[in-house]
Design a protein around this motif. Sequence first.
Motif, short mmCIF file in Angstrom:
data_model
loop_
_atom_site.label_atom_id
_atom_site.label_comp_id
_atom_site.label_asym_id
_atom_site.label_seq_id
_atom_site.Cartn_x
_atom_site.Cartn_y
_atom_site.Cartn_z
N SER A 177 48.56 49.43 30.48
CA SER A 177 47.27 48.90 30.03
C SER A 177 46.15 49.80 30.54
CB SER A 177 47.07 47.48 30.58
OG SER A 177 45.70 47.12 30.49
N VAL A 189 42.24 50.39 31.72
CA VAL A 189 41.35 49.52 32.47
C VAL A 189 40.29 49.01 31.49
CG1 VAL A 189 39.81 51.38 33.28
CG2 VAL A 189 39.94 49.22 34.51
N ASP A 204 37.39 45.51 31.17
CA ASP A 204 36.92 44.35 31.92
C ASP A 204 37.31 43.04 31.24
OD1 ASP A 204 34.90 43.50 30.07
OD2 ASP A 204 33.57 45.07 30.84
N HIS A 205 36.99 41.96 31.89
CA HIS A 205 37.44 40.63 31.48
C HIS A 205 36.72 40.10 30.24
CE1 HIS A 205 34.11 40.53 34.24
NE2 HIS A 205 33.77 39.35 33.72
N SER A 241 42.38 39.80 34.85
CA SER A 241 42.81 41.20 34.93
C SER A 241 43.43 41.65 33.61
CB SER A 241 43.82 41.34 36.07
OG SER A 241 44.75 42.36 35.79
N CYS A 242 42.98 42.80 33.10
CA CYS A 242 43.54 43.34 31.85
C CYS A 242 45.04 43.61 32.03
CB CYS A 242 42.81 44.61 31.46
SG CYS A 242 42.78 45.85 32.77
N TYR A 243 45.44 44.05 33.21
CA TYR A 243 46.87 44.34 33.46
C TYR A 243 47.67 43.04 33.40
CZ TYR A 243 44.46 48.37 35.45
OH TYR A 243 43.63 49.44 35.65
#
Length: 410
Positions: free
Chosen positions: A33, A35, A37-38, A273-275
Amino acid sequence: MTTFEKLVIPETLAAGPGPGNTDPRVLEAFASSGVADHMQADVLRGMKEIKLMLREMFGTENVYTYAIAGTGWCGLDAMQNAILPGDTVVAFNNGTFSGIDCQTIRMKASTPEDLAANPLMPEPANVHVIDVPHGTSVSGEMVEAALAEHKPMWAFMSHWETGSGRINDLRGFNDACAKHGSMGLIDAVSSLGIEDFSIDDFPAVVGWASCPQKGVLGLPLTYAPVSFTDAYIDLVKKRGCYSYVHHPILAARHWAIVDGQDVEAPGYHQTHSCYAIASFHEALRLSLEYGRAQKAKDYAFHESILSDAISAMGCKVTSNMTSLVVCNLPDALAGREKELVQGCRAEGFCIWPTLSEPVQVRVGILNQLSEAAITEIVSKFADAMIKMGANHIDKAAVLAQIKARFADAA
Ligand SMILES: *Cc1c(COP(=O)(O)O)cnc(C)c1O
């Protein structure tokens, strides 16, 4: 300042009650993934898709179906937050995990005086904990009797109690809740993603909570799936609860659930978290591709082979969950359970003892649904017992039996 070496964690065979081995596809999604943001568009789209996939996993049309960031206890905390001081509750304890659930419920249902009297294990008179012996399932009759006697506002049970490996009677629990007007809450941490069930078939249960590391296998992102009926949400709307982050209504906003509806634009709740989103999304895709019914069937099949092999080595199996075998060692090794488990764990074969009395051995098969995996688990378990002096074990015969079972099924 001390400088530590880079932390390296070895690959082990996670053959206990949980966590299970994470699928490479889930790890790949996590690591690849970008980076973001939310509030980035693809992260938010991922969250909306996760919400829809969770409705399928749970078998529900509950709009308030989403996930709480954290481990299983975080989802359970959110669910149990609807219980306020002074509420009457009947809660069933038949092992380590439902025992902790009961502790949480006692805390939430306590008045400040109850809490001050015993801060870690308060005993409010409005909470009735029904202790069911280790190794015994909670039956519909037990629930019926307790609810008839206490007529509580809430009833709580663990669906599958991972401490003792026992399946509790969900149908009986639901029916007793419906009959006595209690709102049911269920810890589905160990059953979601393993058993094939639809929560909408149990309408008297208003709250459900699961976890990321057992049936759903999304360990790196740690999201705990939850689902709440309108009746549950209406009550929280009316009375509120003592939490911001684990608030069942506020937490749902980030999943684009607002005022009882799916909406286009989510609202900030916390920095997801994107991950985590990418890997949890992949874990759910994997589960749904496999198919709920097929997975349940495969767990039952593989567990029966493991259970029979462990019995053939002279152990007594006392569990009935399909992801976990809980057993007593043969008489000659009785009392040496922890020694056996520690020996296995030291070699990267990570089985578990029970965490509450009596001491038993737990061997699990989360994400180990193959002939090779079951053979490896049984082979390592046999070696460990033989090393401790269990000379009666005919390991070759046990492994031959496993081979025959898989051949029969092919
Ligand atoms: C594992 C488990 C929990 C706790 O989950 P965590 O992910 O460790 O927070 C709670 N209830 C049951 C039934 C469990 O099996």
